[in-house]
Design an enzyme around this catalytic site. Structure first.
Site, short mmCIF file in Angstrom:
data_model
loop_
_atom_site.label_atom_id
_atom_site.label_comp_id
_atom_site.label_asym_id
_atom_site.label_seq_id
_atom_site.Cartn_x
_atom_site.Cartn_y
_atom_site.Cartn_z
N PRO A 112 17.13 -19.33 -4.10
CG PRO A 112 17.38 -19.19 -1.79
CD PRO A 112 18.13 -18.98 -3.08
N GLY A 113 13.74 -18.28 -4.47
CA GLY A 113 12.90 -17.16 -4.86
C GLY A 113 12.55 -16.37 -3.61
CE1 TYR A 114 11.47 -10.52 -3.50
CE2 TYR A 114 11.64 -11.82 -5.51
CZ TYR A 114 11.86 -10.65 -4.82
OH TYR A 114 12.49 -9.59 -5.44
CD GLN A 168 17.28 -7.05 -4.22
OE1 GLN A 168 16.99 -7.96 -5.01
NE2 GLN A 168 17.39 -7.25 -2.92
CG ASN A 191 22.10 -18.56 4.76
OD1 ASN A 191 21.18 -18.58 3.94
ND2 ASN A 191 21.96 -18.01 5.96
CG ASP A 238 16.67 -3.93 -1.63
OD1 ASP A 238 17.77 -4.50 -1.74
OD2 ASP A 238 15.59 -4.54 -1.52
CE1 TYR A 297 20.46 -10.20 -1.20
CE2 TYR A 297 19.33 -10.72 -3.25
CZ TYR A 297 19.64 -11.03 -1.94
OH TYR A 297 19.15 -12.20 -1.38
N GLY A 355 23.82 -13.07 4.30
CA GLY A 355 23.64 -12.03 3.28
C GLY A 355 22.79 -10.89 3.80
CB ILE A 356 23.07 -7.51 4.31
CG1 ILE A 356 24.28 -7.05 3.44
CG2 ILE A 356 23.57 -8.09 5.63
CD1 ILE A 356 25.02 -5.84 4.01
N1 CAA Z 1 9.77 -2.10 -11.20
C1 CAA Z 1 9.61 -0.90 -11.79
N2 CAA Z 1 9.46 0.24 -11.11
C2 CAA Z 1 9.47 0.17 -9.77
C3 CAA Z 1 9.64 -1.04 -9.09
C4 CAA Z 1 9.79 -2.21 -9.88
N3 CAA Z 1 9.95 -3.41 -9.31
N4 CAA Z 1 9.63 -0.79 -7.79
C5 CAA Z 1 9.45 0.52 -7.62
N5 CAA Z 1 9.34 1.11 -8.84
C6 CAA Z 1 9.14 2.50 -9.13
C7 CAA Z 1 8.11 3.13 -8.20
O1 CAA Z 1 6.81 2.93 -8.71
C8 CAA Z 1 8.54 4.57 -8.17
O2 CAA Z 1 8.15 5.17 -9.39
P1 CAA Z 1 7.64 6.70 -9.45
O3 CAA Z 1 8.85 7.49 -9.06
O4 CAA Z 1 7.23 6.90 -10.86
O5 CAA Z 1 6.52 6.77 -8.46
C9 CAA Z 1 10.07 4.43 -8.22
O6 CAA Z 1 10.34 3.20 -8.85
C10 CAA Z 1 10.66 4.27 -6.80
O7 CAA Z 1 10.95 5.49 -6.40
P2 CAA Z 1 11.01 5.81 -4.86
O8 CAA Z 1 11.58 7.16 -4.73
O9 CAA Z 1 9.72 5.48 -4.17
O10 CAA Z 1 12.06 4.73 -4.37
P3 CAA Z 1 12.70 4.62 -2.97
O11 CAA Z 1 13.99 5.33 -2.96
O12 CAA Z 1 11.72 4.97 -1.90
O13 CAA Z 1 12.98 3.07 -2.91
C11 CAA Z 1 12.46 0.75 -2.91
C12 CAA Z 1 11.94 2.17 -2.74
C13 CAA Z 1 13.75 0.54 -2.12
C14 CAA Z 1 12.75 0.50 -4.37
C15 CAA Z 1 11.34 -0.16 -2.38
O14 CAA Z 1 10.26 -0.06 -3.26
C16 CAA Z 1 11.74 -1.60 -2.27
O15 CAA Z 1 12.28 -2.01 -1.27
N6 CAA Z 1 11.44 -2.39 -3.29
C17 CAA Z 1 11.66 -3.82 -3.24
C18 CAA Z 1 12.96 -4.23 -3.87
C19 CAA Z 1 13.04 -5.74 -3.78
O16 CAA Z 1 12.28 -6.45 -4.40
N7 CAA Z 1 13.97 -6.26 -2.98
C20 CAA Z 1 14.05 -7.64 -2.76
C21 CAA Z 1 14.23 -7.88 -1.28
S1 CAA Z 1 14.07 -9.59 -0.84
C22 CAA Z 1 15.50 -10.29 -1.28
O17 CAA Z 1 16.40 -9.67 -1.76
C23 CAA Z 1 15.62 -11.76 -1.05
C24 CAA Z 1 15.81 -12.49 -2.32
O18 CAA Z 1 16.91 -12.93 -2.58
C25 CAA Z 1 14.67 -12.73 -3.20
#
Ligand code: CAA
Length: 240
Positions: free
Chosen positions: A177-179, A144, A82, A88, A147, A84-85
């Protein structure tokens, strides 16, 4: 004698719920953790479940840790990979370090966890390998690449192990799992998290216990013919 279950990353988040659910189902549980001594001590105080500290990314540490668990608690019948890190970052900003940290922990960590217990399972003709993958291994996820690669890799691991273990009474399955409402998802920026929840037809994050109940089922004797499969638990966010 009750069966012994090892849960990596088993003192927090989804892993904590899995450890508790397995204990409630009658298993003897050992939980590993990587660094948070305080959370692990609190978890042991509250649950009576023993915790062990090692880095799943390190094979020798994992092997030595597993030997210690088996000496203290008994041979491991059920292993739940399980731990994990996340690291992103959009691909153009992702560093080789972020890539390797996630691969070493989430993917090589599964090898390091299962490989040392596998010979014993084969000898005893019983085993349950349960790997916690992710919806993002099925569909990919913005920011990701690292990941998602590991979580997709998990599915290849269980499908291969299932074929190797089937005649030795060992099953290997994955849960995607989803979120889920854990620290990992809470670390996502709030605005992004809100937009993710809006994409979940169930209209909410999942609960760690909803994943733990899947694990308890896969660990049981009743699930013996389920092998190499993937259970998706994501509130209808994504279908394979
Ligand atoms: N789809 C499309 N575009 C996206 C996006 C997405 N999902 N998320 C961000 N973007 C876009 C933004 O709108 C931004 O666009 P602009 O440059 O045009 O404004 C660009 O991508 C992001 O640029 P940033 O410079 O702001 O990005 P950053 O370097 O600051 O990184 C990030 C930000 C790390 C992507 C942050 O938004 C983040 O953490 N996102 C979530 C990622 C995610 O869903 N991770 C899942 C974690 S939970 C998990 O992993 C558990 C599991 O198993 C489900």
């Amino acid at each position: 004698m009750s069966r012994v279950a090892l849960v990596t990353g088993g003192s927090r988040g989804i892993g904590e719920a899995i450890s508790k659910a397995l204990k409630d189902a009658g298993y003897t549980v050992a939980a590993t953790y990587a660094g948070n001594d305080e959370a692990a001590a609190k978890f042991t105080d509250e649950t009576g479940i023993k915790t062990y500290k090692w880095n799943v990314a390190d094979y020798d540490e994992s092997k030595a840790g597993i030997e210690k668990v088996e000496a203290e608690v008994g041979p491991i019948d059920i292993v739940v990979a399980n731990a994990g890190i996340t690291r992103d970052a959009p691909f153009h900003k992702m560093t080789p370090e972020q890539w390797h940290q996630v691969i070493d922990t989430n993917l090589t960590g599964v090898f390091n966890t299962v490989h040392p217990v596998w010979p014993g399972m084969r000898e005893r003709k019983f085993g349950r390998v349960i790997v916690i993958s992710s919806i993002n291994g099925q569909k990919g996820q913005f920011a990701q690449v690292n990941y998602a690669a590991t979580k997709a890799g998990d599915l290849g691991i269980v499908k291969s192990l299932a074929q190797e273990g089937a005649r030795a009474g060992i099953t290997a399955n994955a849960i995607c799992p989803g979120y889920i409402g854990t620290d990992m998802v809470m670390a996502v920026p709030e605005k992004v998290r809100e937009s993710i929840i809006a994409q979940i037809p169930a209209g909410r994050l999942g609960e760690p216990e909803e994943i733990a109940r899947c694990v308890v089922f896969l660990a049981s004797d009743d699930s013996g013919f389920i092998n190499g499969s993937t259970i998706s638990a994501n509130g209808a966010q994504f279908f394979v």
